[in-house]
Write a protein that holds these residues in place. Structure first.
Motif, PDB file in Angstrom:
ATOM      1  N   GLY A 228       0.777  -1.232   0.000  1.00 42.39           N
ATOM      2  CA  GLY A 228       0.000   0.000   0.000  1.00 42.39           C
ATOM      3  C   GLY A 228       0.805   1.276   0.000  1.00 42.39           C
ATOM      4  N   PHE A 229       1.496   1.540  -1.091  1.00 43.70           N
ATOM      5  CA  PHE A 229       2.269   2.783  -1.175  1.00 43.70           C
ATOM      6  C   PHE A 229       2.537   3.154  -2.628  1.00 43.70           C
ATOM      7  N   ILE A 230       2.921   4.415  -2.827  1.00 45.59           N
ATOM      8  CA  ILE A 230       3.586   4.856  -4.043  1.00 45.59           C
ATOM      9  C   ILE A 230       4.864   5.533  -3.580  1.00 45.59           C
ATOM     10  N   ASN A 246      -2.095  14.794  -0.195  1.00 48.30           N
ATOM     11  CA  ASN A 246      -2.632  14.848   1.163  1.00 48.30           C
ATOM     12  C   ASN A 246      -3.629  13.710   1.368  1.00 48.30           C
ATOM     13  N   PRO A 247      -3.846  13.311   2.615  1.00 53.01           N
ATOM     14  CA  PRO A 247      -4.820  12.236   2.874  1.00 53.01           C
ATOM     15  C   PRO A 247      -6.175  12.536   2.236  1.00 53.01           C
ATOM     16  N   ARG A 269       0.995  11.483   4.570  1.00 49.85           N
ATOM     17  CA  ARG A 269       1.918  12.380   3.897  1.00 49.85           C
ATOM     18  C   ARG A 269       3.209  11.658   3.496  1.00 49.85           C
ATOM     19  N   SER A 270       3.957  12.293   2.616  1.00 48.10           N
ATOM     20  CA  SER A 270       5.227  11.733   2.147  1.00 48.10           C
ATOM     21  C   SER A 270       6.226  11.615   3.300  1.00 48.10           C
ATOM     22  N   VAL A 311       4.554   7.369   0.072  1.00 42.56           N
ATOM     23  CA  VAL A 311       3.241   7.887   0.458  1.00 42.56           C
ATOM     24  C   VAL A 311       2.311   6.685   0.622  1.00 42.56           C
ATOM     25  N   PRO A 312       1.673   6.535   1.797  1.00 42.94           N
ATOM     26  CA  PRO A 312       0.767   5.391   1.993  1.00 42.94           C
ATOM     27  C   PRO A 312      -0.526   5.573   1.187  1.00 42.94           C
TER      28      PRO A 312
END
Length: 368
Positions: A228-230, A246-247, A269-270, A311-312
């Protein structure tokens, strides 16, 4: 207030270094050409003192990893209004440069070299003529900065003009001189603004983010799906646009050369690799202990500029690379994150919503 930096020599009795001046403004340009990393290690110089045909010459011209151009003007002895006005005037020339003209500029700057080959060697990806000069930045380089220049540049930036100031201060240290470097504005905003051309083909941003995810030796799409990330890294140019997220933001992910592979909602957040953690079936662990493929720039773990940033994301729908959506006419860009404002992006999102029908799945847990 104008950018100011103070430097101190470390010791039991700290000694403040005295601010100095360069012997000649020309020396700054010569040093930049000799060591382009003074400006940015993410740009490649391609031109110097080119005649614009408008009665002037640009100081320097560079190219970024997404093939956008960077116009670099040294303040020299000009007034604030003169240097800003001249940069804007030269930008009119830069915006209209064609591929053959850019290639010719590089041939004059580096005789015997090939722009496409050197671009590929510098950035690790081919130079796509369709991407060349789709945007540009204006960078004013100054050995000192006054309040008037700062106000003018800040105003233009707030209006969406991709302009920034890189201020170098000179300090005396015995027989040597030292340079400090400071940006007037956050470079991430200038980079993002460069993606938007102020012309009639643009439209209001549709609220949808685009992500370029480079699957390969540095990172793995399967890891991103499972955990679950980029992410992006290897240099600030590749990681800093992650700060735009942002979330709650929705992001559509494309793997260059493959196609679109997923859509998800940002949940945080990053963060740099050193602090980013993920939850596995057994425990919460550091991301680098959880990934299975890719090096994620581990060699730069302690380098905040070149390390990988994450970033999640809560995935709404993903597909493996073998099922990536790749069609003629879909939007593409080399920036890790961007906010496109072109009709092509709107049409791309509408098409992707058909391909990823779970794009609007309920995500009540996003704020958790």
């Amino acid at each position: 207030m104008p950018i100011r930096t103070d430097l101190w020599k470390i010791g039991s009795q700290p000694e403040q270094l005295v601010e100095s001046i360069l012997q000649a403004e020309q020396l700054l340009e010569d040093m930049i050409v000799a060591a382009p990393r003074m400006l940015s290690d993410e740009w490649m110089l391609i031109g110097r003192q080119e005649d614009t045909g408008f009665g002037g010459r640009i100081d320097l011209l560079a190219i970024a990893p997404d093939a956008s151009l960077v116009l670099i003007e040294l303040k020299r002895d000009r007034t604030p209004r003169e240097v800003v006005a001249q940069a804007l005037d030269y930008a009119c020339w830069v915006e209209k440069l064609r591929t053959d003209e850019i290639t010719a500029i590089y041939s004059r700057f580096a005789p015997g070299r090939n722009l496409a080959d050197d671009f590929s060697q510098k950035f690790g990806q081919p130079l796509d003529e369709d991407d060349l000069n789709q945007g540009h930045q204006l960078i004013i380089v100054a050995a000192s900065l006054d309040a008037s220049t700062e106000r003018i540049v800040a105003y233009l930036s707030a209006q969406g003009i991709p302009i920034n100031v890189l201020c170098f201060q000179v300090f005396a240290a015995g027989d040597f001189q030292l340079l400090s470097r400071s940006w007037l504005l956050d470079p991430v905003n200038t980079q993002a603004a460069a993606l938007t051309k102020p012309d009639t083909t643009n439209e209001a941003w549709n609220g949808e983010y685009y992500c370029s995810f480079g699957d390969g030796a540095s990172r793995s799409w399967s890891d991103a799906v499972d955990l679950g990330f980029i992410c992006g890294g290897g240099g600030a140019w590749y990681s800093r646009t992650l700060q735009l997220l942002n979330p709650g933001d929705r992001v559509w992910v494309k793997v260059p050369g493959q196609g679109f592979v997923g859509v998800g909602r940002v949940t945080g957040r990053s963060q740099p690799a050193a602090t980013f953690k993920v939850t596995t079936p057994n425990d919460t662990v550091s991301i680098l202990d959880a990934v299975k493929s890719g090096d994620y720039h581990r060699q730069f773990l302690d380098d905040e500029t070149r390390c990988e940033y994450f970033v999640p994301v809560q995935w709404l729908q993903t597909v493996p690379l073998t099922q990536a959506v790749q069609e003629i006419g879909l939007f593409g860009n080399q920036n890790t994150i961007c906010k496109p404002t072109t009709p092509k992006w709107r049409a791309t999102v509408e098409r992707l919503k058909q391909k990823f029908p779970s794009f609007d799945s309920d995500a009540a847990s996003l704020s958790a």
